[in-house]
Motif scaffolding. Sequence first.
Motif, PDB file in Angstrom:
ATOM      1  N   PRO A  43      41.933 -40.783   7.186  1.00  0.00           N
ATOM      2  CA  PRO A  43      42.647 -41.600   6.196  1.00  0.00           C
ATOM      3  C   PRO A  43      42.747 -40.921   4.832  1.00  0.00           C
ATOM      4  N   GLU A  44      41.694 -40.191   4.439  1.00  0.00           N
ATOM      5  CA  GLU A  44      41.738 -39.507   3.146  1.00  0.00           C
ATOM      6  C   GLU A  44      42.796 -38.413   3.140  1.00  0.00           C
ATOM      7  N   ALA A  45      42.949 -37.713   4.273  1.00  0.00           N
ATOM      8  CA  ALA A  45      43.979 -36.680   4.343  1.00  0.00           C
ATOM      9  C   ALA A  45      45.369 -37.288   4.191  1.00  0.00           C
ATOM     10  N   ALA A  46      45.585 -38.448   4.816  1.00  0.00           N
ATOM     11  CA  ALA A  46      46.885 -39.118   4.673  1.00  0.00           C
ATOM     12  C   ALA A  46      47.100 -39.592   3.243  1.00  0.00           C
ATOM     13  N   LEU A  47      46.058 -40.162   2.626  1.00  0.00           N
ATOM     14  CA  LEU A  47      46.176 -40.632   1.243  1.00  0.00           C
ATOM     15  C   LEU A  47      46.412 -39.468   0.280  1.00  0.00           C
ATOM     16  N   THR A  48      45.875 -38.306   0.594  1.00  0.00           N
ATOM     17  CA  THR A  48      46.101 -37.134  -0.256  1.00  0.00           C
ATOM     18  C   THR A  48      47.585 -36.780  -0.306  1.00  0.00           C
ATOM     19  N   ILE A  49      48.256 -36.881   0.825  1.00  0.00           N
ATOM     20  CA  ILE A  49      49.691 -36.583   0.861  1.00  0.00           C
ATOM     21  C   ILE A  49      50.480 -37.646   0.094  1.00  0.00           C
ATOM     22  N   GLY A 267      40.253 -50.770   9.352  1.00  0.00           N
ATOM     23  CA  GLY A 267      39.586 -51.389   8.212  1.00  0.00           C
ATOM     24  C   GLY A 267      39.703 -50.573   6.939  1.00  0.00           C
ATOM     25  N   ILE A 268      39.586 -49.248   7.050  1.00  0.00           N
ATOM     26  CA  ILE A 268      39.696 -48.382   5.864  1.00  0.00           C
ATOM     27  C   ILE A 268      41.100 -48.471   5.272  1.00  0.00           C
ATOM     28  N   ALA A 269      42.113 -48.435   6.135  1.00  0.00           N
ATOM     29  CA  ALA A 269      43.490 -48.520   5.643  1.00  0.00           C
ATOM     30  C   ALA A 269      43.747 -49.862   4.960  1.00  0.00           C
ATOM     31  N   ARG A 276      43.025 -50.791  -4.015  1.00  0.00           N
ATOM     32  CA  ARG A 276      43.775 -49.774  -4.750  1.00  0.00           C
ATOM     33  C   ARG A 276      42.966 -48.468  -4.864  1.00  0.00           C
ATOM     34  N   ILE A 277      42.586 -47.967  -3.697  1.00  0.00           N
ATOM     35  CA  ILE A 277      41.786 -46.747  -3.608  1.00  0.00           C
ATOM     36  C   ILE A 277      42.674 -45.614  -3.108  1.00  0.00           C
ATOM     37  N   GLY A 278      42.724 -44.526  -3.865  1.00  0.00           N
ATOM     38  CA  GLY A 278      43.495 -43.358  -3.469  1.00  0.00           C
ATOM     39  C   GLY A 278      42.613 -42.130  -3.332  1.00  0.00           C
ATOM     40  N   ALA A 279      43.201 -41.038  -2.852  1.00  0.00           N
ATOM     41  CA  ALA A 279      42.457 -39.788  -2.677  1.00  0.00           C
ATOM     42  C   ALA A 279      42.331 -39.064  -4.017  1.00  0.00           C
ATOM     43  N   MET A 280      41.284 -38.230  -4.132  1.00  0.00           N
ATOM     44  CA  MET A 280      41.042 -37.440  -5.336  1.00  0.00           C
ATOM     45  C   MET A 280      40.991 -35.959  -4.964  1.00  0.00           C
ATOM     46  N   ASP A 281      41.116 -35.104  -5.961  1.00  0.00           N
ATOM     47  CA  ASP A 281      41.082 -33.656  -5.754  1.00  0.00           C
ATOM     48  C   ASP A 281      39.640 -33.213  -5.550  1.00  0.00           C
ATOM     49  N   GLN A 282      39.339 -32.654  -4.374  1.00  0.00           N
ATOM     50  CA  GLN A 282      37.963 -32.286  -4.034  1.00  0.00           C
ATOM     51  C   GLN A 282      37.445 -31.129  -4.882  1.00  0.00           C
ATOM     52  N   GLU A 283      38.319 -30.318  -5.426  1.00  0.00           N
ATOM     53  CA  GLU A 283      37.881 -29.157  -6.186  1.00  0.00           C
ATOM     54  C   GLU A 283      37.537 -29.493  -7.641  1.00  0.00           C
ATOM     55  N   LYS A 284      37.849 -30.699  -8.075  1.00  0.00           N
ATOM     56  CA  LYS A 284      37.593 -31.073  -9.468  1.00  0.00           C
ATOM     57  C   LYS A 284      36.285 -31.832  -9.593  1.00  0.00           C
ATOM     58  N   ASP A 285      35.643 -31.685 -10.755  1.00  0.00           N
ATOM     59  CA  ASP A 285      34.411 -32.417 -11.015  1.00  0.00           C
ATOM     60  C   ASP A 285      34.693 -33.912 -11.013  1.00  0.00           C
ATOM     61  N   TYR A 287      34.731 -35.672  -8.304  1.00  0.00           N
ATOM     62  CA  TYR A 287      35.387 -36.050  -7.044  1.00  0.00           C
ATOM     63  C   TYR A 287      34.562 -37.090  -6.301  1.00  0.00           C
ATOM     64  N   GLN A 288      35.247 -38.090  -5.736  1.00  0.00           N
ATOM     65  CA  GLN A 288      34.639 -39.071  -4.846  1.00  0.00           C
ATOM     66  C   GLN A 288      35.530 -39.222  -3.626  1.00  0.00           C
ATOM     67  N   SER A 289      34.941 -39.222  -2.468  1.00  0.00           N
ATOM     68  CA  SER A 289      35.716 -39.417  -1.248  1.00  0.00           C
ATOM     69  C   SER A 289      36.222 -40.852  -1.191  1.00  0.00           C
ATOM     70  N   VAL A 290      37.191 -41.099  -0.324  1.00  0.00           N
ATOM     71  CA  VAL A 290      37.754 -42.441  -0.171  1.00  0.00           C
ATOM     72  C   VAL A 290      36.683 -43.423   0.284  1.00  0.00           C
ATOM     73  N   LEU A 291      35.829 -43.005   1.225  1.00  0.00           N
ATOM     74  CA  LEU A 291      34.788 -43.914   1.703  1.00  0.00           C
ATOM     75  C   LEU A 291      33.750 -44.171   0.626  1.00  0.00           C
ATOM     76  N   SER A 292      33.482 -43.204  -0.233  1.00  0.00           N
ATOM     77  CA  SER A 292      32.558 -43.430  -1.336  1.00  0.00           C
ATOM     78  C   SER A 292      33.136 -44.453  -2.315  1.00  0.00           C
ATOM     79  N   GLN A 293      34.417 -44.307  -2.650  1.00  0.00           N
ATOM     80  CA  GLN A 293      35.068 -45.280  -3.526  1.00  0.00           C
ATOM     81  C   GLN A 293      35.082 -46.660  -2.885  1.00  0.00           C
ATOM     82  N   LEU A 294      35.337 -46.717  -1.584  1.00  0.00           N
ATOM     83  CA  LEU A 294      35.403 -47.994  -0.880  1.00  0.00           C
ATOM     84  C   LEU A 294      34.041 -48.687  -0.876  1.00  0.00           C
TER      85      LEU A 294
END
Length: 641
Positions: A43-49, A267-269, A276-285, A287-294
Amino acid sequence: MSILGWILGRRLANQEQSQRKIGVFEGVPAMGLDGLGSSAYGPEAALTILIPLGAAGLGYIGPIMGAIVGLLAVLYLSYRQTIAAYPGNGGAYIVSRENLGRNASLLAAAALMVDYVLNVAVGISAGVGALVSALPSLHAYTLWLCLGILLLVTVVNLRGTLDAGRLFALPTYLFVASFLAILAIGVSKTLASGGQPVPAIPPPPLQQPSETVSLLLLMHAFASGCTAMTGVEAVSNGMTAFKDPPVRHGRRTLAAICLILGLLLGGIAFLSARYRIGAMDQEKDGYQSVLSQLAHAVVGDGVFYYVAIGSLLCVLALSANTSFVDFPRLCRMVAEDGYLPKPFAMVGRRLVFSIGILYLASSTGLLLVVFGGITDHLIPLFAIGAFLTFTLSQTGMVMHWVRALRTTKDTSRTGNQMHLAINAFGGIVTALALIVIVVAKFREGAWITVIVIPVVILLLRLVRRYYDQLEASLREPGKVDLSSTEPPVVLVVTQQWNKMADKALSFAFHLSEDVIAVHVARLSGEESDEERAIRGRWSQDVEAPARAAGLRPPRLLLLNADYRLMYEPLLKEIKALRGEFDGRTIAVLLPEVVPPNWWQYMLHTQRARRLHAKLLEFGGSDIVIISMPWYIEEPKIEAAR
């Protein structure tokens, strides 16, 4: 017990194989970690796009995940049939080999091999990403954490599939319980609030829209989200790991994995859109994964959050275990067919295929280093191999049922027709998904996978070609050729005249009357005192006893090593002897000291072993190499009376 035995466990006997089989309880952690863990990065990969769409992108995550869950259901029904049809191992390689031919099976094998390596890399990097989400101070150590987890999973799998399944059961079931509870709480809050829940900890704000929705963008998001389905084929690929009856245990394991994965994806979707949870850039300080935000949004920042994230880290990092279970088994089948080196088919000390495990670990380690352990860098390469094998497996099963319909009676035709329809539908759907994935991801790096798979097929064919040539050269029809039974010319290589040389010469006379002793040293142009001493001792200690025994005295050759390379003058002398003894076998006898302790090998020059290697490289059907060991007995110390 040795250090290796302490790490890997005692060596298991062949008859213990049945005791190392697994059931459903161990099967879910052993073969389901890939599928369950992919619920975090799919799901995070899809949200990244969908990031360029801003908040509007959240409206599309539900339909995209719904399509993926529907595809998952189709794959479940398809592989359920594959397990029953091929209970010994029903992976894409076997199904393709039996129904589609050699070329299709090699394509399946190459795709699976590439996919398994990528699965390990993506799983571990996603797990470290989850850890960095909870502890941002570790962001700088991402790659080292990835390599450390890879080492842990490798060692555990070298101990055996049963050990891995039991060890990883706790984090697996803790993850399932934690996130199903979080999803249940989140859904309850959403329904109670009329669809607008208040997050316990608000997620970071979504970025402003920078693009408008397009079919290509949605296809791209679907293709990235399909990474959530990798690992579904793991059960059919690893059927030999299940205890009897394997079909029942395999089907139940597959059902549990697909059901849990479907609930997690849906459930995640659903909650990502509501909170209102979206993906974040993993290379930036930060960063939180989608499941962490959820988890933050639903349960806050308490103990429950850290338990859930900790279990997520373990499952993601250990999701590589699925590949470590199936990849060695695949390599064993391919090696038995002659397309991989034979050591891949050898069982190790713990009744697992250790060479395959070590190869998978080293390949993954290289991939992690190249891509810095960042999940987003690896995702574009992912899922192509999985969906290619899905398509090949389903197509192979279609041919299986077509053949069955031709041979079965009318009473079973209805059932076979239903099986055919299910696999045909699965093949069409997965083929369409594969096309979407290749088109959508091609420019992002999927072209690498498209190139690598044919390269792997070429390597497999080269290995098989080598074995075919070897077999052809060794297989000679007819009776044993005994026309030439003349004794060989024995070449005894000596370093100095001592008991070891005495033993070697005595043995040489048992083989032939033509014995030549060779002494290689750094000699000067003129005869030195050392040379005169050697010749004098030779005349007294060797030639005289040989004549007294009625034997032809052996010849002594003193060869000069001009450049301190002992093998060069020896090989030149062998060339000369070939001309002198035309057609005769030349047996080179190498005396070698064998110390009683491993550390004592460092005290010797290993000259005999180096000469042995050079003689093998020098080659020739007329050359025979004989090792003459001299064992050093440790002195016995008697207690003083």
